[in-house]
Design a protein around this motif. Sequence first.
Motif, PDB file in Angstrom:
ATOM      1  N   ARG A 156       0.865  -1.315  -0.217  1.00 53.12           N
ATOM      2  CA  ARG A 156      -0.303   0.097   0.076  1.00 53.12           C
ATOM      3  C   ARG A 156       0.375   1.628   0.022  1.00 53.12           C
ATOM      4  O   ARG A 156       0.265   2.279  -0.723  1.00 53.12           O
ATOM      5  CB  ARG A 156      -0.681  -0.211   1.700  1.00 53.12           C
ATOM      6  CG  ARG A 156      -1.514  -0.397   1.355  1.00 53.12           C
ATOM      7  CD  ARG A 156      -3.005  -0.728   2.198  1.00 53.12           C
ATOM      8  NE  ARG A 156      -3.992  -1.769   2.227  1.00 53.12           N
ATOM      9  CZ  ARG A 156      -3.844  -3.297   2.908  1.00 53.12           C
ATOM     10  NH1 ARG A 156      -2.948  -2.909   3.948  1.00 53.12           N
ATOM     11  NH2 ARG A 156      -4.363  -4.403   3.475  1.00 53.12           N
ATOM     12  N   ASN A 157       2.220   1.520   0.973  1.00 50.58           N
ATOM     13  CA  ASN A 157       2.918   2.271   1.003  1.00 50.58           C
ATOM     14  C   ASN A 157       3.379   2.881  -0.148  1.00 50.58           C
ATOM     15  O   ASN A 157       3.432   3.532  -0.620  1.00 50.58           O
ATOM     16  CB  ASN A 157       3.638   2.383   1.782  1.00 50.58           C
ATOM     17  CG  ASN A 157       3.334   2.314   3.343  1.00 50.58           C
ATOM     18  OD1 ASN A 157       2.016   3.450   3.946  1.00 50.58           O
ATOM     19  ND2 ASN A 157       4.114   1.998   4.298  1.00 50.58           N
ATOM     20  N   THR A 158       3.870   1.653  -0.831  1.00 46.42           N
ATOM     21  CA  THR A 158       4.949   1.545  -2.181  1.00 46.42           C
ATOM     22  C   THR A 158       3.612   2.591  -2.970  1.00 46.42           C
ATOM     23  O   THR A 158       4.335   3.449  -3.887  1.00 46.42           O
ATOM     24  CB  THR A 158       5.377   0.282  -2.180  1.00 46.42           C
ATOM     25  OG1 THR A 158       6.237  -0.078  -1.398  1.00 46.42           O
ATOM     26  CG2 THR A 158       6.120  -0.084  -4.470  1.00 46.42           C
ATOM     27  N   CYS A 159       2.595   1.687  -3.411  1.00 45.21           N
ATOM     28  CA  CYS A 159       1.181   2.341  -4.199  1.00 45.21           C
ATOM     29  C   CYS A 159       1.386   3.504  -3.745  1.00 45.21           C
ATOM     30  O   CYS A 159       0.976   4.365  -5.138  1.00 45.21           O
ATOM     31  CB  CYS A 159       0.141   1.608  -4.219  1.00 45.21           C
ATOM     32  SG  CYS A 159      -0.024  -0.107  -5.101  1.00 45.21           S
ATOM     33  N   ASN A 160       1.145   4.532  -2.888  1.00 45.85           N
ATOM     34  CA  ASN A 160       1.224   5.624  -2.893  1.00 45.85           C
ATOM     35  C   ASN A 160       2.668   6.506  -2.133  1.00 45.85           C
ATOM     36  O   ASN A 160       3.034   8.124  -1.775  1.00 45.85           O
ATOM     37  CB  ASN A 160       0.726   5.917  -1.370  1.00 45.85           C
ATOM     38  CG  ASN A 160      -1.179   5.583  -1.444  1.00 45.85           C
ATOM     39  OD1 ASN A 160      -1.416   5.445  -2.275  1.00 45.85           O
ATOM     40  ND2 ASN A 160      -1.690   4.624  -0.459  1.00 45.85           N
ATOM     41  N   GLY A 161       3.428   5.744  -3.330  1.00 46.45           N
ATOM     42  CA  GLY A 161       4.951   6.632  -2.878  1.00 46.45           C
ATOM     43  C   GLY A 161       5.917   6.514  -2.728  1.00 46.45           C
ATOM     44  O   GLY A 161       7.157   7.601  -1.682  1.00 46.45           O
ATOM     45  N   LYS A 162       5.401   5.800  -1.191  1.00 47.13           N
ATOM     46  CA  LYS A 162       6.612   5.866  -0.250  1.00 47.13           C
ATOM     47  C   LYS A 162       7.195   4.869   0.374  1.00 47.13           C
ATOM     48  O   LYS A 162       6.576   3.105  -0.258  1.00 47.13           O
ATOM     49  CB  LYS A 162       5.824   6.023   1.263  1.00 47.13           C
ATOM     50  CG  LYS A 162       4.614   7.300   1.200  1.00 47.13           C
ATOM     51  CD  LYS A 162       3.646   6.900   3.006  1.00 47.13           C
ATOM     52  CE  LYS A 162       2.659   7.691   2.674  1.00 47.13           C
ATOM     53  NZ  LYS A 162       1.034   7.968   3.573  1.00 47.13           N
ATOM     54  N   GLY A 163       7.926   4.784   1.176  1.00 45.49           N
ATOM     55  CA  GLY A 163       8.594   2.915   1.017  1.00 45.49           C
ATOM     56  C   GLY A 163       9.621   2.745  -0.051  1.00 45.49           C
ATOM     57  O   GLY A 163      10.586   3.317  -0.427  1.00 45.49           O
ATOM     58  N   PHE A 164       8.860   1.637  -0.586  1.00 44.84           N
ATOM     59  CA  PHE A 164       9.376   1.743  -1.443  1.00 44.84           C
ATOM     60  C   PHE A 164       9.962   1.880  -1.953  1.00 44.84           C
ATOM     61  O   PHE A 164       9.267   2.898  -2.916  1.00 44.84           O
ATOM     62  CB  PHE A 164       9.845  -0.503  -2.269  1.00 44.84           C
ATOM     63  CG  PHE A 164      10.251  -1.952  -0.926  1.00 44.84           C
ATOM     64  CD1 PHE A 164      11.302  -1.427  -0.532  1.00 44.84           C
ATOM     65  CD2 PHE A 164       8.839  -1.420  -0.397  1.00 44.84           C
ATOM     66  CE1 PHE A 164      11.182  -3.002   0.540  1.00 44.84           C
ATOM     67  CE2 PHE A 164       9.286  -3.276   0.536  1.00 44.84           C
ATOM     68  CZ  PHE A 164      10.459  -3.367   1.076  1.00 44.84           C
ATOM     69  N   LYS A 165      10.892   1.910  -3.513  1.00 48.20           N
ATOM     70  CA  LYS A 165      10.980   2.794  -4.727  1.00 48.20           C
ATOM     71  C   LYS A 165       9.970   2.670  -5.873  1.00 48.20           C
ATOM     72  O   LYS A 165       9.460   3.746  -6.362  1.00 48.20           O
ATOM     73  CB  LYS A 165      12.479   2.946  -5.357  1.00 48.20           C
ATOM     74  CG  LYS A 165      13.278   3.643  -6.833  1.00 48.20           C
ATOM     75  CD  LYS A 165      13.795   3.160  -7.209  1.00 48.20           C
ATOM     76  CE  LYS A 165      13.970   1.759  -7.942  1.00 48.20           C
ATOM     77  NZ  LYS A 165      15.309   1.548  -8.409  1.00 48.20           N
ATOM     78  N   ASP A 166       9.849   1.502  -5.754  1.00 49.08           N
ATOM     79  CA  ASP A 166       9.050   0.662  -7.030  1.00 49.08           C
ATOM     80  C   ASP A 166       8.467  -0.278  -6.320  1.00 49.08           C
ATOM     81  O   ASP A 166       8.603  -1.076  -5.602  1.00 49.08           O
ATOM     82  CB  ASP A 166       8.668   0.508  -8.123  1.00 49.08           C
ATOM     83  CG  ASP A 166      10.806   0.130  -8.948  1.00 49.08           C
ATOM     84  OD1 ASP A 166      10.218  -0.699  -7.671  1.00 49.08           O
ATOM     85  OD2 ASP A 166      11.079   0.276  -9.475  1.00 49.08           O
ATOM     86  N   LEU A 167       7.491  -0.785  -7.188  1.00 45.46           N
ATOM     87  CA  LEU A 167       6.348  -2.113  -6.661  1.00 45.46           C
ATOM     88  C   LEU A 167       7.251  -3.306  -6.916  1.00 45.46           C
ATOM     89  O   LEU A 167       7.658  -4.580  -6.426  1.00 45.46           O
ATOM     90  CB  LEU A 167       4.866  -2.869  -7.479  1.00 45.46           C
ATOM     91  CG  LEU A 167       3.911  -1.917  -6.388  1.00 45.46           C
ATOM     92  CD1 LEU A 167       2.796  -2.068  -7.826  1.00 45.46           C
ATOM     93  CD2 LEU A 167       3.790  -2.196  -5.682  1.00 45.46           C
ATOM     94  N   GLU A 168       8.603  -3.458  -8.004  1.00 41.80           N
ATOM     95  CA  GLU A 168       9.464  -4.192  -8.301  1.00 41.80           C
ATOM     96  C   GLU A 168      10.597  -4.577  -7.002  1.00 41.80           C
ATOM     97  O   GLU A 168      11.037  -5.769  -6.407  1.00 41.80           O
ATOM     98  CB  GLU A 168      10.540  -4.427  -9.720  1.00 41.80           C
ATOM     99  CG  GLU A 168       9.280  -4.256 -11.127  1.00 41.80           C
ATOM    100  CD  GLU A 168      10.160  -3.838 -12.155  1.00 41.80           C
ATOM    101  OE1 GLU A 168      11.135  -3.518 -12.295  1.00 41.80           O
ATOM    102  OE2 GLU A 168       8.931  -3.669 -13.450  1.00 41.80           O
ATOM    103  N   GLU A 169      10.462  -3.245  -6.421  1.00 41.20           N
ATOM    104  CA  GLU A 169      11.651  -3.697  -5.312  1.00 41.20           C
ATOM    105  C   GLU A 169      11.330  -4.259  -4.498  1.00 41.20           C
ATOM    106  O   GLU A 169      11.537  -4.715  -3.543  1.00 41.20           O
ATOM    107  CB  GLU A 169      11.896  -2.388  -5.126  1.00 41.20           C
ATOM    108  CG  GLU A 169      13.645  -1.970  -3.661  1.00 41.20           C
ATOM    109  CD  GLU A 169      13.968  -0.522  -3.998  1.00 41.20           C
ATOM    110  OE1 GLU A 169      14.763  -0.684  -2.659  1.00 41.20           O
ATOM    111  OE2 GLU A 169      13.151  -0.119  -4.080  1.00 41.20           O
ATOM    112  N   TRP A 170      10.366  -4.055  -4.472  1.00 44.09           N
ATOM    113  CA  TRP A 170       8.916  -4.171  -2.700  1.00 44.09           C
ATOM    114  C   TRP A 170       9.165  -6.053  -3.399  1.00 44.09           C
ATOM    115  O   TRP A 170       9.039  -6.553  -2.798  1.00 44.09           O
ATOM    116  CB  TRP A 170       7.241  -4.084  -3.543  1.00 44.09           C
ATOM    117  CG  TRP A 170       6.255  -4.736  -2.688  1.00 44.09           C
ATOM    118  CD1 TRP A 170       6.272  -4.756  -0.901  1.00 44.09           C
ATOM    119  CD2 TRP A 170       5.170  -5.597  -3.131  1.00 44.09           C
ATOM    120  NE1 TRP A 170       5.188  -5.574  -0.910  1.00 44.09           N
ATOM    121  CE2 TRP A 170       4.998  -6.262  -1.110  1.00 44.09           C
ATOM    122  CE3 TRP A 170       5.472  -5.912  -4.041  1.00 44.09           C
ATOM    123  CZ2 TRP A 170       3.925  -7.028  -2.234  1.00 44.09           C
ATOM    124  CZ3 TRP A 170       4.042  -6.951  -4.266  1.00 44.09           C
ATOM    125  CH2 TRP A 170       3.358  -7.518  -3.448  1.00 44.09           C
TER     126      TRP A 170
END
Length: 123
Positions: free
Chosen positions: A52-66
């Motif tokens: 959720r955080n990655t989708c909203n631009g927080k945390g991981f750089k992108d979903l691939e990194e997640w």
Amino acid sequence: MRFHTVLLLLTFLGLVSVTLNDYTFSVQKLESKAIDSRQVFVAKRFIAESFRNTCNGKGFKDLEEWQLSCRALFKLEYIGWCQAQDFMIDEIPEKGELMYGKWIGSENLKECSDEVYCRKKQE
């Protein structure tokens, strides 16, 4: 001491030792289940919240990194993501892109498997 007193005492001590052994085994089994449940809870919560955080631009750089990080961190058998519109109808696309994430736990944490949805914020 009489012989029957000794036999009675030995029988009683034998029953007590069997009971304590069973109790110890049960406690160890329960503790193992509690540790596994905690690991499953922590894994599910971290993976879902970080998605959720990655989708909203927080945390991981992108979903691939997640995806790569969570797979390595929790030793997942499978983890993936896609746009939800690839397999379902999005009733309210004007609110943003709906993303879908799914993961499957490894053999020792099969209960960890789950899925998550998140709507990306529009920029």
